[in-house]
Design a protein around this motif. Structure first.
Motif, PDB file in Angstrom:
ATOM      1  N   ARG A 163      -3.107 -45.978  21.154  1.00 35.25           N
ATOM      2  CA  ARG A 163      -2.850 -47.091  22.048  1.00 35.25           C
ATOM      3  C   ARG A 163      -1.662 -46.814  22.960  1.00 35.25           C
ATOM      4  NH1 ARG A 163      -1.086 -53.202  20.884  1.00 35.25           N
ATOM      5  NH2 ARG A 163       0.902 -52.144  20.665  1.00 35.25           N
ATOM      6  N   GLU A 164      -0.616 -46.226  22.394  1.00 36.82           N
ATOM      7  CA  GLU A 164       0.570 -45.954  23.207  1.00 36.82           C
ATOM      8  C   GLU A 164       0.300 -44.859  24.239  1.00 36.82           C
ATOM      9  OE1 GLU A 164       3.755 -47.512  22.961  1.00 36.82           O
ATOM     10  OE2 GLU A 164       2.606 -48.907  21.737  1.00 36.82           O
ATOM     11  N   GLY A 165      -0.585 -43.920  23.895  1.00 36.32           N
ATOM     12  CA  GLY A 165      -0.826 -42.808  24.808  1.00 36.32           C
ATOM     13  C   GLY A 165      -1.961 -43.059  25.774  1.00 36.32           C
ATOM     14  N   PRO A 174      -2.899 -45.192  28.185  1.00 32.02           N
ATOM     15  CA  PRO A 174      -2.824 -45.424  29.635  1.00 32.02           C
ATOM     16  C   PRO A 174      -2.819 -44.139  30.447  1.00 32.02           C
ATOM     17  CG  PRO A 174      -1.257 -46.820  28.497  1.00 32.02           C
ATOM     18  CD  PRO A 174      -1.854 -45.916  27.464  1.00 32.02           C
ATOM     19  N   TYR A 175      -2.337 -43.062  29.871  1.00 26.82           N
ATOM     20  CA  TYR A 175      -2.266 -41.814  30.633  1.00 26.82           C
ATOM     21  C   TYR A 175      -3.621 -41.116  30.728  1.00 26.82           C
ATOM     22  CZ  TYR A 175      -0.424 -37.437  32.402  1.00 26.82           C
ATOM     23  OH  TYR A 175      -0.174 -36.338  33.180  1.00 26.82           O
ATOM     24  N   GLN A 194      10.174 -45.972  27.152  1.00 25.50           N
ATOM     25  CA  GLN A 194       8.941 -46.533  26.612  1.00 25.50           C
ATOM     26  C   GLN A 194       8.000 -46.884  27.758  1.00 25.50           C
ATOM     27  OE1 GLN A 194       9.165 -50.414  24.925  1.00 25.50           O
ATOM     28  NE2 GLN A 194       6.998 -50.398  24.370  1.00 25.50           N
ATOM     29  N   GLY A 195       6.737 -46.413  27.655  1.00 30.34           N
ATOM     30  CA  GLY A 195       5.745 -46.726  28.674  1.00 30.34           C
ATOM     31  C   GLY A 195       5.729 -45.748  29.833  1.00 30.34           C
ATOM     32  N   GLU A 211       5.284 -42.041  31.785  1.00 26.39           N
ATOM     33  CA  GLU A 211       4.243 -41.013  31.654  1.00 26.39           C
ATOM     34  C   GLU A 211       4.577 -40.044  30.522  1.00 26.39           C
ATOM     35  OE1 GLU A 211       3.451 -38.638  35.056  1.00 26.39           O
ATOM     36  OE2 GLU A 211       2.358 -40.242  36.072  1.00 26.39           O
ATOM     37  N   TYR A 221       6.395 -40.435  27.929  1.00 25.38           N
ATOM     38  CA  TYR A 221       6.212 -41.126  26.650  1.00 25.38           C
ATOM     39  C   TYR A 221       4.732 -41.127  26.246  1.00 25.38           C
ATOM     40  CZ  TYR A 221       6.224 -45.355  23.647  1.00 25.38           C
ATOM     41  OH  TYR A 221       6.057 -46.257  22.642  1.00 25.38           O
ATOM     42  N   GLN A 222       3.879 -41.444  27.198  1.00 26.44           N
ATOM     43  CA  GLN A 222       2.446 -41.508  26.895  1.00 26.44           C
ATOM     44  C   GLN A 222       1.898 -40.125  26.541  1.00 26.44           C
ATOM     45  OE1 GLN A 222       0.994 -43.357  30.436  1.00 26.44           O
ATOM     46  NE2 GLN A 222       1.873 -45.344  29.906  1.00 26.44           N
ATOM     47  N   PHE A 264       2.691 -39.201  23.046  1.00 25.31           N
ATOM     48  CA  PHE A 264       1.785 -39.846  22.086  1.00 25.31           C
ATOM     49  C   PHE A 264       0.417 -39.171  22.080  1.00 25.31           C
ATOM     50  CE2 PHE A 264       3.413 -43.467  19.785  1.00 25.31           C
ATOM     51  CZ  PHE A 264       4.657 -43.646  20.367  1.00 25.31           C
ATOM     52  N   LEU A 265      -0.023 -38.705  23.256  1.00 25.64           N
ATOM     53  CA  LEU A 265      -1.300 -37.986  23.282  1.00 25.64           C
ATOM     54  C   LEU A 265      -1.194 -36.690  22.486  1.00 25.64           C
ATOM     55  CD1 LEU A 265      -2.750 -38.488  26.849  1.00 25.64           C
ATOM     56  CD2 LEU A 265      -3.384 -39.580  24.708  1.00 25.64           C
TER      57      LEU A 265
END
Lengths: 294, 304
Positions: B48-50, B52-53, B268-269, B271, B273-274, B277-278
């Motif tokens: 979920r955190e990753g 958006p990218y 946080q939030g 690129e 950061y995302q 997470f990916l």
């Protein structure tokens, strides 16, 4: 008896060579390790004074003691234990006493194995995403302890399951026959008879929690947070804390100018705590195995 | 152990007691499935955190480009060098850990007297308990200078150093699981080999290894899983530099270490950061696949 033949002697030589070969491989692995561990303790020992254990770090971690880190680690252990021990033990009770042999149980077991295999840093990402941000705990002892609890759950499940499985089935049958319900049987017969194995698992969980760094550095452990006046109960679960493992990382890699003995002493302390806890678990196991009734 | 339904409830048991029993049973069942919930939860929240990218993710560049410049403008997120770092360190570690781990497993299970075996197993258990940050410290403070002197290289913290640490860390797993696998080989096999006049070499290599090969494979796979996921030791001992290594003594950077080192700086939030997470999702998938394979392999033995 048999007379010695040429092939017989040759075989004996083979035997000895094989034994030595595998023995040397074991020694090549074990001995350097023991030397390294001994070396760390040897180098750290001079710096391990009472002041080292009982005071706050000073000058950005380059001097002073480790008291807040010790307290923080203790907090993390206690809080995560309160969460993971009940869930882990009940999960093991489910797997051993309730679950039937079917695909669902197989998936549960697979999930336990995979939970144990998830890299610690991914647990940290999960704790950050779930507890720190989604549940708004912020970076705090609570978030870090929850992350550690989930991470160490498989340790408790695995050892409890093994302990429960070693209670003979006849014990359970005897209990049912006097009219006890399922839970009564578990509570009065199965759990008391497997308590040693369960405690071993809990102790191992403690040692694991004390040493973990990657997940807690993302979720709630600060590099510096002093405790004034040598107090104990300064921490609120919503606050950040220090931890021994993180402190070692910080002092060794970030605090420039920290004397070498200091980082050796912290490493020796962490190593001492973990090995002591594990040795306790082992002694406990040996002692209880010796006086087992069946 | 699967048990039959509990015996008939005696007539005298009160309604409250029955309710209590049912409540406890529900609680136990809930805890029982917690592991599944957590595994899915981990994947969900990390993803979920990753996520958006994902819209702008160029998978080819992400996996194979070695341009990892998260702070440039425009930033480049090519994790190829990191992936290669993880794989090469893991491979090198396994080249060292597998022979020694399996050799030690054979020694513990086949050649040692009961007393030696107990002592060795305890030592190995204690070694498995050494925290990874302590390994990292050992890599930096003890092995680093040693490697620098012995091999005459400019930097002591490098791929070889980290691989050595990972080998030491995964050996206990390989030994303990491998020993279980060897112990599972029936004694009648050993007796048959002995009766045929096989030497111990022949017994080990021609009989024991083939008979226990699934368990030994699982042991190696679990060691691989541990090595891929290891964070602090590789963060401290690899030298942490996102380049394609050309020699054993070049510094490398791994996936895990990248997350640990850079997440603190990434807003946080953002690129960056995302993307981190990916990378977490990628790591989760990798280790999941390795562990699943190990489990299936072990399952394969039991069915036989």
């Amino acid at each position: 008896m048999f007379t010695e033949t040429l092939t017989g002697r040759k075989k004996q030589r083979h035997e000895r060579v094989a034994r030595m070969f595998f023995g040397l491989m074991t020694a090549a692995m074990v001995i350097p390790l023991l030397l390294i561990v001994g070396f760390v303790v040897f180098k750290g020992a001079p710096a391990m004074t009472w002041e080292f254990f009982s005071t706050n770090p000073r000058r950005g971690g380059t001097a002073g003691g480790i008291w807040p880190a010790l307290v923080g680690t203790l907090y993390l252990i206690l809080v995560s234990l309160c969460i993971s021990a009940p869930i882990g033990v009940l999960a093991a009770v489910y797997l051993n006493e309730y679950a039937k042999e079917n695909w669902f149980t197989r998936i549960v077991n697979l999930a336990v194995v995979n939970l144990a295999g998830v890299p610690s840093i991914v647990h940290g990402l999960f704790g950050l995403g779930a507890f720190v941000y989604a549940l708004h705990f912020g970076k705090s002892i609570l978030a870090a302890a929850l992350t550690l609890a989930i991470m160490t759950l498989p340790v408790i499940i695995a050892s409890t399951k093994e302990a429960l499985a070693s209670v003979p089935r006849s014990f359970r049958e005897a209990c049912w026959n006097v009219g006890a319900s399922r839970w009564q049987t578990i509570w009065r017969i199965v759990l008391p008879n497997s308590i040693s194995g369960i405690l071993t698992g809990v102790i191992l969980q403690v040692s694991r929690t004390a040493g973990e760094t990657a997940p807690v550095m993302l979720t709630g452990v600060a590099t510096f947070k002093a405790i004034e006046g040598g107090g104990l109960f300064l921490y609120d679960l919503r606050e950040q804390c220090m931890a021994l493992s993180m402190h070692l990382f910080y002092v060794r890699t970030q605090a420039s100018g920290a004397p070498e003995e200091l980082s050796y002493a912290i490493a020796a302390t962490l190593l001492g705590v973990v090995l002591l806890v594990n040795t306790t678990a082992i002694c406990f196991r040996v002692f209880l195995r010796a006086r087992k009734k069946w | 152990m699967s048990l039959p339904r509990s015996p008939e409830r005696p007539a005298g048991r009160g309604r409250l007691a029955v309710l209590f029993e049912q409540a406890i049973e529900l609680l136990i069942r809930l805890c029982g499935i917690s592991a599944i919930v957590f595994v899915f939860g981990i994947f969900f929240f990390v993803f979920r955190e990753g996520a958006p990218y994902l819209a702008q993710l160029d998978l080819g560049a992400f996996l194979f480009s070695s341009d990892w410049y998260p702070s440039n403008d425009p930033a480049h997120y090519g994790a190829g060098a990191l992936l290669l770092g993880t794989l090469s360190v893991t491979l090198l570690a396994m080249l060292m850990a597998v022979p020694f781990g399996l050799g030690a497993a054979v020694f513990v299970s086949e050649f040692s007297a009961p007393r030696t075996r107990e002592v060795l197993k305890i030592v190995i258990e204690l070694l498995a308990a050494v925290p990874s940050v302590v390994w990292g410290f050992i890599g930096m403070s003890v092995l680093g200078p040693l490697i620098k002197d012995v091999f005459q290289v400019p930097l002591g913290v490098n791929m070889f150093n980290a691989a050595l640490l990972l080998a030491l860390m995964s050996v206990p797993i390989i030994v303990s699981i491998g020993e279980d696998a060897l112990k599972a080989v029936p004694d009648s096999y050993r007796e048959a080999a002995l009766a045929l006049g096989a030497t111990r070499w022949q017994t080990v290599f021609r009989m024991l290894f083939p008979a226990a090969k699934n368990g030994l494979l699982a042991a190696v796979l679990l060691g691989v899983g541990r090595a891929i996921g290891e964070t602090m030791a590789v963060l401290m001992a690899t030298g942490h530099s996102a380049r394609i290594p050309t020699s054993l003594f070049d510094p490398v950077q791994t996936l895990t270490a990248t997350i640990a080192a850079e997440l603190g700086e990434a807003r946080q939030g953002s690129e960056h950061y995302q993307v981190l997470f990916l990378i977490g999702v990628l790591l989760f998938t990798l280790t999941f696949a390795v562990n699943l394979t190990a489990d299936l392999v072990v399952k394969g033995i039991r069915r036989k």
